[in-house]
Scaffold this motif. Structure first.
Motif, PDB file in Angstrom:
ATOM      1  N   CYS A 324      38.568  39.445  42.665  1.00 13.62           N
ATOM      2  CA  CYS A 324      39.746  40.317  42.649  1.00 13.62           C
ATOM      3  C   CYS A 324      39.342  41.708  42.169  1.00 13.62           C
ATOM      4  CB  CYS A 324      40.816  39.775  41.710  1.00 13.62           C
ATOM      5  SG  CYS A 324      41.658  38.304  42.303  1.00 13.62           S
ATOM      6  N   ILE A 325      39.873  42.735  42.834  1.00 12.50           N
ATOM      7  CA  ILE A 325      39.620  44.118  42.450  1.00 12.50           C
ATOM      8  C   ILE A 325      40.936  44.879  42.513  1.00 12.50           C
ATOM      9  CG2 ILE A 325      38.466  46.268  43.151  1.00 12.50           C
ATOM     10  CD1 ILE A 325      36.122  44.582  44.089  1.00 12.50           C
ATOM     11  N   LYS A 326      41.132  45.804  41.593  1.00 14.25           N
ATOM     12  CA  LYS A 326      42.346  46.621  41.610  1.00 14.25           C
ATOM     13  C   LYS A 326      42.263  47.664  42.712  1.00 14.25           C
ATOM     14  CE  LYS A 326      44.058  46.444  36.857  1.00 14.25           C
ATOM     15  NZ  LYS A 326      44.123  47.187  35.582  1.00 14.25           N
ATOM     16  N   ASP A 327      43.422  47.948  43.294  1.00 15.83           N
ATOM     17  CA  ASP A 327      43.460  49.020  44.279  1.00 15.83           C
ATOM     18  C   ASP A 327      43.784  50.343  43.589  1.00 15.83           C
ATOM     19  OD1 ASP A 327      46.212  49.081  43.814  1.00 15.83           O
ATOM     20  OD2 ASP A 327      46.734  48.067  45.686  1.00 15.83           O
ATOM     21  N   THR A 328      43.944  51.399  44.373  1.00 18.01           N
ATOM     22  CA  THR A 328      44.151  52.727  43.789  1.00 18.01           C
ATOM     23  C   THR A 328      45.494  52.874  43.086  1.00 18.01           C
ATOM     24  OG1 THR A 328      44.939  53.508  45.937  1.00 18.01           O
ATOM     25  CG2 THR A 328      42.614  53.837  45.456  1.00 18.01           C
ATOM     26  N   SER A 329      46.402  51.934  43.327  1.00 15.68           N
ATOM     27  CA  SER A 329      47.697  51.948  42.630  1.00 15.68           C
ATOM     28  C   SER A 329      47.703  51.060  41.398  1.00 15.68           C
ATOM     29  CB  SER A 329      48.807  51.499  43.595  1.00 15.68           C
ATOM     30  OG  SER A 329      48.901  52.367  44.700  1.00 15.68           O
ATOM     31  N   GLY A 330      46.560  50.405  41.121  1.00 15.48           N
ATOM     32  CA  GLY A 330      46.465  49.544  39.947  1.00 15.48           C
ATOM     33  C   GLY A 330      46.918  48.118  40.183  1.00 15.48           C
ATOM     34  N   TYR A 331      47.122  47.730  41.458  1.00 14.82           N
ATOM     35  CA  TYR A 331      47.510  46.357  41.781  1.00 14.82           C
ATOM     36  C   TYR A 331      46.273  45.526  42.114  1.00 14.82           C
ATOM     37  CZ  TYR A 331      52.261  48.195  42.151  1.00 14.82           C
ATOM     38  OH  TYR A 331      53.468  48.801  41.882  1.00 14.82           O
ATOM     39  N   TRP A 332      46.279  44.272  41.684  1.00 20.11           N
ATOM     40  CA  TRP A 332      45.157  43.387  41.960  1.00 20.11           C
ATOM     41  C   TRP A 332      45.195  42.904  43.408  1.00 20.11           C
ATOM     42  CZ3 TRP A 332      41.055  42.904  38.936  1.00 20.11           C
ATOM     43  CH2 TRP A 332      41.178  43.218  37.577  1.00 20.11           C
ATOM     44  N   ARG A 333      44.037  42.934  44.057  1.00 23.10           N
ATOM     45  CA  ARG A 333      43.871  42.448  45.427  1.00 23.10           C
ATOM     46  C   ARG A 333      42.646  41.537  45.490  1.00 23.10           C
ATOM     47  NH1 ARG A 333      48.840  44.040  46.738  1.00 23.10           N
ATOM     48  NH2 ARG A 333      49.117  46.309  46.815  1.00 23.10           N
ATOM     49  N   THR A 334      42.710  40.504  46.318  1.00 30.44           N
ATOM     50  CA  THR A 334      41.515  39.683  46.544  1.00 30.44           C
ATOM     51  C   THR A 334      40.715  40.306  47.681  1.00 30.44           C
ATOM     52  OG1 THR A 334      42.669  38.242  48.107  1.00 30.44           O
ATOM     53  CG2 THR A 334      42.639  37.560  45.788  1.00 30.44           C
ATOM     54  N   CYS A 335      39.396  40.219  47.568  1.00 30.96           N
ATOM     55  CA  CYS A 335      38.576  40.819  48.629  1.00 30.96           C
ATOM     56  C   CYS A 335      37.511  39.865  49.155  1.00 30.96           C
ATOM     57  CB  CYS A 335      37.918  42.109  48.151  1.00 30.96           C
ATOM     58  SG  CYS A 335      36.828  41.910  46.763  1.00 30.96           S
ATOM     59  N   SER A 336      37.330  38.715  48.533  1.00 28.87           N
ATOM     60  CA  SER A 336      36.401  37.722  49.088  1.00 28.87           C
ATOM     61  C   SER A 336      36.687  36.369  48.450  1.00 28.87           C
ATOM     62  CB  SER A 336      34.944  38.121  48.844  1.00 28.87           C
ATOM     63  OG  SER A 336      34.641  38.113  47.467  1.00 28.87           O
ATOM     64  N   ALA A 337      36.460  35.328  49.221  1.00 30.91           N
ATOM     65  CA  ALA A 337      36.595  33.957  48.735  1.00 30.91           C
ATOM     66  C   ALA A 337      35.450  33.153  49.329  1.00 30.91           C
ATOM     67  CB  ALA A 337      37.937  33.355  49.152  1.00 30.91           C
ATOM     68  N   ILE A 338      34.610  32.614  48.469  1.00 31.94           N
ATOM     69  CA  ILE A 338      33.466  31.849  48.938  1.00 31.94           C
ATOM     70  C   ILE A 338      33.517  30.437  48.376  1.00 31.94           C
ATOM     71  CG2 ILE A 338      31.972  33.862  49.237  1.00 31.94           C
ATOM     72  CD1 ILE A 338      30.629  33.033  46.565  1.00 31.94           C
ATOM     73  N   GLY A 339      32.919  29.523  49.112  1.00 29.80           N
ATOM     74  CA  GLY A 339      32.725  28.166  48.631  1.00 29.80           C
ATOM     75  C   GLY A 339      31.260  27.977  48.283  1.00 29.80           C
ATOM     76  N   LYS A 440      33.431  49.095  48.407  1.00 31.29           N
ATOM     77  CA  LYS A 440      34.316  50.222  48.718  1.00 31.29           C
ATOM     78  C   LYS A 440      35.594  50.147  47.884  1.00 31.29           C
ATOM     79  CE  LYS A 440      36.675  52.704  52.424  1.00 31.29           C
ATOM     80  NZ  LYS A 440      36.955  52.820  53.869  1.00 31.29           N
ATOM     81  N   LEU A 441      36.134  48.939  47.731  1.00 27.20           N
ATOM     82  CA  LEU A 441      37.351  48.779  46.924  1.00 27.20           C
ATOM     83  C   LEU A 441      37.107  49.204  45.482  1.00 27.20           C
ATOM     84  CD1 LEU A 441      38.579  45.332  48.280  1.00 27.20           C
ATOM     85  CD2 LEU A 441      39.677  47.546  48.640  1.00 27.20           C
ATOM     86  N   LEU A 442      35.946  48.826  44.947  1.00 28.04           N
ATOM     87  CA  LEU A 442      35.630  49.164  43.556  1.00 28.04           C
ATOM     88  C   LEU A 442      35.456  50.668  43.384  1.00 28.04           C
ATOM     89  CD1 LEU A 442      35.299  47.324  41.081  1.00 28.04           C
ATOM     90  CD2 LEU A 442      32.829  47.493  41.393  1.00 28.04           C
ATOM     91  N   LEU A 443      34.801  51.304  44.347  1.00 27.85           N
ATOM     92  CA  LEU A 443      34.582  52.746  44.262  1.00 27.85           C
ATOM     93  C   LEU A 443      35.885  53.527  44.407  1.00 27.85           C
ATOM     94  CD1 LEU A 443      31.278  53.065  46.317  1.00 27.85           C
ATOM     95  CD2 LEU A 443      31.568  53.615  43.894  1.00 27.85           C
ATOM     96  N   THR A 444      36.760  53.089  45.295  1.00 27.94           N
ATOM     97  CA  THR A 444      38.036  53.805  45.442  1.00 27.94           C
ATOM     98  C   THR A 444      38.920  53.602  44.211  1.00 27.94           C
ATOM     99  OG1 THR A 444      38.923  51.939  46.725  1.00 27.94           O
ATOM    100  CG2 THR A 444      38.033  53.788  47.953  1.00 27.94           C
ATOM    101  N   PHE A 445      38.819  52.426  43.577  1.00 24.08           N
ATOM    102  CA  PHE A 445      39.535  52.221  42.314  1.00 24.08           C
ATOM    103  C   PHE A 445      38.998  53.178  41.255  1.00 24.08           C
ATOM    104  CE2 PHE A 445      39.358  50.027  38.128  1.00 24.08           C
ATOM    105  CZ  PHE A 445      40.702  50.153  37.804  1.00 24.08           C
ATOM    106  N   ALA A 446      37.656  53.279  41.169  1.00 24.77           N
ATOM    107  CA  ALA A 446      37.051  54.198  40.206  1.00 24.77           C
ATOM    108  C   ALA A 446      37.489  55.635  40.469  1.00 24.77           C
ATOM    109  CB  ALA A 446      35.527  54.081  40.262  1.00 24.77           C
ATOM    110  N   ALA A 447      37.511  56.025  41.753  1.00 25.55           N
ATOM    111  CA  ALA A 447      37.926  57.378  42.110  1.00 25.55           C
ATOM    112  C   ALA A 447      39.368  57.650  41.684  1.00 25.55           C
ATOM    113  CB  ALA A 447      37.771  57.589  43.613  1.00 25.55           C
ATOM    114  N   SER A 448      40.203  56.625  41.797  1.00 23.74           N
ATOM    115  CA  SER A 448      41.606  56.807  41.395  1.00 23.74           C
ATOM    116  C   SER A 448      41.734  57.018  39.891  1.00 23.74           C
ATOM    117  CB  SER A 448      42.443  55.599  41.838  1.00 23.74           C
ATOM    118  OG  SER A 448      42.141  54.441  41.083  1.00 23.74           O
ATOM    119  N   LEU A 449      40.868  56.348  39.104  1.00 19.56           N
ATOM    120  CA  LEU A 449      40.890  56.551  37.653  1.00 19.56           C
ATOM    121  C   LEU A 449      40.496  57.972  37.287  1.00 19.56           C
ATOM    122  CD1 LEU A 449      39.224  53.250  36.317  1.00 19.56           C
ATOM    123  CD2 LEU A 449      41.649  53.833  36.343  1.00 19.56           C
ATOM    124  N   ALA A 450      39.650  58.563  38.133  1.00 18.10           N
ATOM    125  CA  ALA A 450      39.201  59.933  37.885  1.00 18.10           C
ATOM    126  C   ALA A 450      40.172  60.963  38.431  1.00 18.10           C
ATOM    127  CB  ALA A 450      37.819  60.139  38.515  1.00 18.10           C
TER     128      ALA A 450
END
Length: 455
Positions: A324-339, A440-450
């Protein structure tokens, strides 16, 4: 008011320019409604310089031009792409967002300066270039005031330089003792003083995170019974109640230190790790069992968890991890699910212990009907987001990335096993040369914090 973001592909250097001049293309000047000449302030994080802005009609629409001295004064990346925002109210131009990854240790030489994280961080650096986010990697031990000796990815290799502390920092310090050291705590205090956000705030041990979930009634149906191992009474209680239990160290990672105890007729079968893999011992009564475990239990704190009658493949354990990674609005999103499927007769499925991985849905479809597999996979995503929301609300600090481990039993019921505050990146490697979407999700979240939001 911040106007349209200008994505700069290249900074041209011209020694003939005045050291306080910035040349910008006509197109961006039109968008920002700037005259042919004006004075303003250039800012790169906490560095600033009063400059004269000059509009050049023949300059490429994705370039700017300046004297090399101005570039060095602001520590702007000559090779890297960068964004620029303009505030008409403040008459200021803001370059960024610079993103930092802080580690415990960084090697000075070699092909893997960041150890096992090197491949992932290199992918992250390449993605950061495409997102116009200068990225540096450093150890907290290398910080000097508001600057740091750090690595930057240029010309397809890592090069060391001297940089201002970035706008936002991703905490990937991999050892708890380093994160809790006086020097590291002073580093985090420095970030707070400077108003620099950092995420994945700190390590949380297994019992700490589990206790947050116990307080949320909507999660309790998915929690295996778990308690702290504080005395032999706790151990005996769980063994009387369940045919299989697991002892998990508070601070263990990647399956290290896990002990399984099974009851079979009049025997207790103990399986635990050693230098050669896994070792099994048998005891005939509870006092002897506790005596066998006593040496290990003295060295570290453990919790006890109910064993799950899990689904297996080829006589090997199967579990699932969702990132799970936060989006630019601060909401949690899933981005991968592995077995993850462990080795035969292993008690964990971690890749570091010889396990293998595939997409969660593909493994679920081998264990149940396709219709049910779709339902379970969808539920894993929903449950992960809910778990992230609960932990985020209760733990304090700032988190932007969490990994959740689940198990599915033979009745197709989902169980929450644990949370990974700093998920192992080997778990999310992908085939081919594609960059994992989580980066990409992590970097855009970081960019939003900045304060910089990706377009």
């Amino acid at each position: 008011m911040i106007n349209f973001t200008f994505y700069i592909s290249h900074i041209r250097l011209n020694e003939k320019l005045k050291t306080n001049q910035l040349i910008i293309p006509n197109k961006i000047a039109s968008i920002w409604k700037l005259p042919a000449r004006k004075y303003g302030k250039l800012n790169y994080h906490f560095l600033s310089k009063e400059v004269e802005i000059v509009v050049e009609p023949h300059l490429s629409e994705f370039e700017i031009e300046m004297n090399p001295h101005l570039l060095s004064q602001l520590y702007l990346p000559e090779e890297g792409k960068i964004q620029c925002q303009y505030s008409s109210k403040e008459n200021s131009f803001y370059f960024g967002p610079s993103v930092g990854i802080v580690l415990g240790d960084v090697l000075e030489k070699g092909e893997s300066p960041f150890g096992p994280l090197t491949a992932y961080i290199t992918d992250m650096a390449k993605a950061a270039i495409e997102l116009y986010c200068p990225l540096i990697v450093f150890s907290y031990k290398e910080v000097e005031g508001s600057f740091v000796h750090a690595f930057i990815f240029e010309e397809n290799s890592w090069k060391k330089g001297y940089f201002p502390l970035p706008h936002v920092i991703y905490n990937r310090i991999g050892r708890r003792d380093q994160e809790r050291s006086d020097k590291c705590q002073l580093f985090f205090e420095k970030l707070t003083e400077m108003g620099i956000p950092y995420f994945n705030d700190r390590f949380l041990h297994k019992w700490h995170t589990f206790s947050f979930f116990l307080q949320e009634p909507t999660l309790t149906p998915y929690l295996p019974e778990t308690r702290q191992l504080q005395s032999k009474k706790d151990l005996f209680y769980m063994l009387e109640k369940y045919p299989t239990i697991y002892l998990k160290p508070f601070w263990g990672k990647e399956g290290s230190g896990i002990i399984r105890i099974q009851k079979e007729k009049d025997l207790f079968i103990i399986t635990y790790p050693n230098d050669d893999g896994w070792q099994t011992k048998k005891e005939v009564n509870l006092p002897d069992l506790f005596f066998t475990l006593k040496g290990r239990l003295k060295k570290r704190k453990y919790l006890i968890q109910q064993g799950i009658d899990m689904m297996i493949m080829n006589e090997a354990p199967v579990d699932f991890r969702v990132l799970c990674i936060k989006d630019t609005s601060g909401y949690w999103r899933t981005c991968s699910a592995i077995g993850r499927v462990g080795q035969r007769e292993n008690i964990v499925s971690n890749l570091s212990k010889g396990g293998s991985q595939r997409k969660a849905l593909l493994i679920l479809e081998e264990l149940m009907s396709k219709e049910k597999a779709l339902q379970v996979e969808r539920f894993l995503h929903e449950l992960s987001v809910h778990c992230a929301q609960v932990l985020d609300a209760e733990a304090g600090g700032l988190f932007g990335e969490l990994g959740f481990d689940f198990m599915v039993d033979k009745r197709e019921h989902v169980w929450i096993l644990e949370v990974n505050i700093k998920p192992s990146k080997s778990e999310f490697t992908q085939n081919g040369n594609q960059t994992p979407p989580s980066i990409k999700l992590l970097l855009t979240f970081a960019a939003s914090l900045a304060g910089f939001i990706d377009k």
